[in-house]
Design a protein around this motif. Structure first.
Motif, PDB file in Angstrom:
ATOM      1  N   GLY A  68       0.813  -1.211   0.000  1.00 34.26           N
ATOM      2  CA  GLY A  68       0.000   0.000   0.000  1.00 34.26           C
ATOM      3  C   GLY A  68       0.849   1.264   0.000  1.00 34.26           C
ATOM      4  N   PHE A  69       2.159   1.099  -0.141  1.00 34.65           N
ATOM      5  CA  PHE A  69       3.062   2.249  -0.235  1.00 34.65           C
ATOM      6  C   PHE A  69       3.824   2.185  -1.546  1.00 34.65           C
ATOM      7  CE2 PHE A  69       4.196   5.337   3.082  1.00 34.65           C
ATOM      8  CZ  PHE A  69       3.128   5.116   3.939  1.00 34.65           C
ATOM      9  N   GLY A  70       4.051   3.354  -2.128  1.00 34.79           N
ATOM     10  CA  GLY A  70       4.838   3.433  -3.353  1.00 34.79           C
ATOM     11  C   GLY A  70       3.946   3.300  -4.572  1.00 34.79           C
ATOM     12  N   HIS A  71       4.421   3.844  -5.655  1.00 35.19           N
ATOM     13  CA  HIS A  71       3.663   3.785  -6.911  1.00 35.19           C
ATOM     14  C   HIS A  71       4.619   4.081  -8.045  1.00 35.19           C
ATOM     15  CE1 HIS A  71       0.521   4.498  -9.865  1.00 35.19           C
ATOM     16  NE2 HIS A  71      -0.284   3.887  -9.017  1.00 35.19           N
ATOM     17  N   ARG A  75       5.045  10.108  -7.272  1.00 41.67           N
ATOM     18  CA  ARG A  75       6.169  10.324  -6.359  1.00 41.67           C
ATOM     19  C   ARG A  75       5.710  11.398  -5.388  1.00 41.67           C
ATOM     20  NH1 ARG A  75       8.849   5.618  -7.106  1.00 41.67           N
ATOM     21  NH2 ARG A  75       9.007   5.249  -9.336  1.00 41.67           N
ATOM     22  N   ASN A  76       4.478  11.277  -4.978  1.00 39.53           N
ATOM     23  CA  ASN A  76       3.800  12.228  -4.116  1.00 39.53           C
ATOM     24  C   ASN A  76       2.593  11.465  -3.582  1.00 39.53           C
ATOM     25  OD1 ASN A  76       2.544  14.555  -3.021  1.00 39.53           O
ATOM     26  ND2 ASN A  76       3.408  15.812  -4.649  1.00 39.53           N
ATOM     27  N   PHE A  77       1.750  12.133  -2.776  1.00 37.59           N
ATOM     28  CA  PHE A  77       0.533  11.478  -2.316  1.00 37.59           C
ATOM     29  C   PHE A  77      -0.315  11.068  -3.509  1.00 37.59           C
ATOM     30  CE2 PHE A  77       1.014  12.492   2.130  1.00 37.59           C
ATOM     31  CZ  PHE A  77       0.250  11.490   2.725  1.00 37.59           C
ATOM     32  N   ASP A  78      -0.805   9.835  -3.497  1.00 36.20           N
ATOM     33  CA  ASP A  78      -1.806   9.412  -4.471  1.00 36.20           C
ATOM     34  C   ASP A  78      -3.082  10.167  -4.086  1.00 36.20           C
ATOM     35  OD1 ASP A  78      -3.922   8.017  -5.655  1.00 36.20           O
ATOM     36  OD2 ASP A  78      -2.956   6.062  -5.444  1.00 36.20           O
ATOM     37  N   PRO A  79      -3.611  11.044  -4.975  1.00 35.90           N
ATOM     38  CA  PRO A  79      -4.770  11.863  -4.577  1.00 35.90           C
ATOM     39  C   PRO A  79      -5.961  11.012  -4.142  1.00 35.90           C
ATOM     40  CG  PRO A  79      -4.413  11.980  -6.957  1.00 35.90           C
ATOM     41  CD  PRO A  79      -3.230  11.275  -6.385  1.00 35.90           C
ATOM     42  N   ARG A  80      -6.052   9.800  -4.691  1.00 34.45           N
ATOM     43  CA  ARG A  80      -7.161   8.918  -4.316  1.00 34.45           C
ATOM     44  C   ARG A  80      -7.023   8.448  -2.883  1.00 34.45           C
ATOM     45  NH1 ARG A  80      -6.015   4.514  -8.671  1.00 34.45           N
ATOM     46  NH2 ARG A  80      -4.014   4.864  -7.664  1.00 34.45           N
ATOM     47  N   GLU A 105      13.214   9.789   1.139  1.00 37.39           N
ATOM     48  CA  GLU A 105      14.191   9.907   0.038  1.00 37.39           C
ATOM     49  C   GLU A 105      13.676   9.261  -1.252  1.00 37.39           C
ATOM     50  OE1 GLU A 105      17.653   8.074   1.661  1.00 37.39           O
ATOM     51  OE2 GLU A 105      17.986   9.760   3.025  1.00 37.39           O
ATOM     52  N   ARG A 106      12.978   8.135  -1.111  1.00 37.73           N
ATOM     53  CA  ARG A 106      12.475   7.425  -2.298  1.00 37.73           C
ATOM     54  C   ARG A 106      11.106   7.932  -2.750  1.00 37.73           C
ATOM     55  NH1 ARG A 106      15.730   4.322   0.489  1.00 37.73           N
ATOM     56  NH2 ARG A 106      17.091   2.809  -0.532  1.00 37.73           N
ATOM     57  N   LYS A 107      10.587   8.937  -2.040  1.00 40.80           N
ATOM     58  CA  LYS A 107       9.266   9.515  -2.373  1.00 40.80           C
ATOM     59  C   LYS A 107       8.185   8.427  -2.407  1.00 40.80           C
ATOM     60  CE  LYS A 107      11.036  13.508  -4.758  1.00 40.80           C
ATOM     61  NZ  LYS A 107      11.294  14.200  -5.953  1.00 40.80           N
ATOM     62  N   LEU A 108       8.133   7.628  -1.349  1.00 36.87           N
ATOM     63  CA  LEU A 108       7.133   6.564  -1.253  1.00 36.87           C
ATOM     64  C   LEU A 108       6.013   7.047  -0.332  1.00 36.87           C
ATOM     65  CD1 LEU A 108       9.601   3.561  -0.697  1.00 36.87           C
ATOM     66  CD2 LEU A 108       8.443   4.174  -2.823  1.00 36.87           C
ATOM     67  N   TYR A 109       4.807   7.112  -0.878  1.00 36.84           N
ATOM     68  CA  TYR A 109       3.629   7.600  -0.138  1.00 36.84           C
ATOM     69  C   TYR A 109       2.534   6.525  -0.161  1.00 36.84           C
ATOM     70  CZ  TYR A 109       5.697  12.253  -0.397  1.00 36.84           C
ATOM     71  OH  TYR A 109       6.523  13.326  -0.269  1.00 36.84           O
ATOM     72  N   PRO A 110       1.515   6.661   0.710  1.00 35.08           N
ATOM     73  CA  PRO A 110       0.429   5.675   0.660  1.00 35.08           C
ATOM     74  C   PRO A 110      -0.284   5.740  -0.690  1.00 35.08           C
ATOM     75  CG  PRO A 110       0.210   7.086   2.612  1.00 35.08           C
ATOM     76  CD  PRO A 110       1.284   7.677   1.758  1.00 35.08           C
TER      77      PRO A 110
END
Ligand code: ACO
Length: 426
Positions: free
Chosen positions: A301-304, A308-313, A353-358
């Motif tokens: 559920g993290f990363g995409h 490279r920011n919050f998933d707006p959904r 650092e890796r820009k991993l967001y939910p």
């Protein structure tokens, strides 16, 4: 006169056109590269490859932007039902009142499955995975429906049939798996209410969804309606490029979505939270495990690949999960755990650092759990939601008079100069 990129190769300079999208994203058109130079491009995982031009969905992963047909997801969420969103995604404009009424009627008229299909559910093992059943039954459906898609009205009828019956198949496969009688759709219920009815009603008790549940499910499905050229949508386009029909192409999309790195992640998130809770492992310790490359586990559920920011959904779903649980007075320890885990990860250097967001899956599982949707149906719910996006992408391929079959190339790295040998000499 379009801009050109210059490529210097083996002492020669080649010119390749630069293509600009309507949101100013830039691409180098390499379609003549091989014929001009003899070279192909290599891009494992397609991180830098635009496979097509598409007018359905726009994502800016760095800015956390998602738009369907140019409309920000934040404006659609909560305002448009899933059905309205589906029509927008497929046909490229907001439906008028007439469009809505016609499409709703088509959905209602096509909600029932042929009796012979109902019998097929008995042929699957009780613990057969619902994604396997869904894909198989969508293919079965293509044997029942004439795949005529020459006019917009025919495409609309096919789309409504698929979107409507997919929901009936999903509910029927659940009923078969728990040994309950299959519940027929009702002609007086709307799309989401009808699905909940087929999932949770039993002959001796009618299920009445609360407005919160209906609202949250509409939102969940609308937020999943499309997401650009991800693994399953690219699969649908690949199959569609061979001129396969809409249903066959979308059945392939279901298979691609099944994997835990794609649609299966919403299941993996709940399994991860359940593991942390059952093991009593402190959240910090779990985060440390995830960071250790030897452990080979990821924070599900993290990363995409694109965000490279919050998933707006995920922002919208987090709020919906909070509201729904509060209004239904449900206390879910897994939600508290998910909040703790997100906080630990969002303040950890590894993730920063890796820009991993939910991503969307981080919170969607909590919502589905609160509705009483069983864990192994989570990815099926995603598939129901994604159907409009797959259909819209299928339609783009179908409508393109210059369309070519998708056929990537490869760099061969196998053995060379080998020869066949008789069995006794091997
Ligand atoms: N947990 C821990 N580390 C991660 C995670 C994660 N969830 N995601 C990425 N990383 C690390 C990678 O190991 C890599 O580390 P490195 O630079 O030290 O080698 C770095 O972050 C960059 O990641 P990428 O390899 O570029 O990620 P990629 O784009 O290939 O994969 C994916 C994206 C598959 C979504 C990945 O982030 C992942 O596996 N996440 C967990 C599964 C998940 O939630 N999937 C749902 C995606 S959304 C959807 O399909 C609906």
């Amino acid at each position: 006169m379009s801009r050109m990129a210059k490529l210097e190769l083996d002492g020669k300079v080649y010119e390749l056109p630069i293509v600009e999208g309507t949101e100013k994203e830039l691409a180098i058109d390499i379609s003549t590269l091989r014929s001009q130079t003899g070279y192909i491009t290599l891009d494992d995982g397609y991180g830098n490859t635009g496979s097509c031009k598409s007018a359905v969905t726009f994502i800016d992963g760095d800015a956390g932007i998602l738009r369907y047909r140019g409309i920000p997801i934040e404006e659609i969420a909560g305002k448009s039902s899933f059905v309205e969103t589906a029509w927008l995604v497929i046909f490229g404009r907001l439906p008028t009142i007439e469009d809505r009424e016609r499409f709703s009627q088509l959905l209602t008229d096509n909600s029932r499955l042929d009796e012979s299909m109902l019998k097929q559910f008995a042929g699957f093992p009780p613990n057969g995975h619902p994604m396997a059943i869904l894909s198989a039954m969508i293919n079965t459906l293509s044997t029942h429906e004439r795949q005529e898609a020459n006019t917009e009205a025919q495409v609309e009828a096919l789309a409504a049939t698929l979107i409507s019956k997919v929901r009936t198949i999903a509910a029927a496969s659940y009923k078969a798996s728990v040994g309950e009688p299959i519940v027929y759709p009702r002609y007086d219920l709307k799309y989401v209410e009808n699905f909940l009815h087929m999932m949770f009603s039993v002959p001796y008790r009618e299920y009445e969804p609360t407005p919160e549940v209906t609202r949250a499910l509409n939102l969940f499905l609308a937020l999943h309606a499309d997401h650009e050229q991800n693994c399953s949508t690219s699969t649908v386009r690949m199959v569609a490029s061979s001129q396969a029909n809409m249903f066959a192409s979308c059945a392939a999309g279901v298979c691609a979505l099944w994997g835990p790195l794609h649609g299966g992640a919403n299941v993996a998130v709940i399994e991860m939270l359940e593991f942390i809770k059952a093991s009593g492992m402190p959240v910090k310790e779990y985060v440390a495990k995830v960071k250790d490359k030897q452990s080979n586990i990821k924070l599900m559920g993290f990363g995409h690949r694109v965000y490279r920011n919050f998933d707006p959904r995920s922002k919208i779903l987090k709020k919906a999960a909070d509201d729904m649980l509060a209004s239904m007075k449900i206390e879910d320890p897994l939600l508290d755990l998910s909040v703790e885990l997100a906080e630990a990860a969002l303040t950890d250097d590894y993730f920063v650092e890796r820009k991993l967001y939910p991503n969307v899956d981080f919170y969607s599982g909590i919502i589905l759990r609160a509705m009483g949707i069983p864990l192994d149906m989570f990815t099926v719910m995603f598939a129901i939601g994604r159907m409009p996006g797959w259909i819209a992408n299928w339609k783009e391929i179908h409508d393109d008079p210059k369309g070519r079959i998708y056929r990537p190339r490869q760099v061969y790295i196998g053995q060379t100069g080998e020869h066949w040998a008789p069995r006794e000499e091997r």
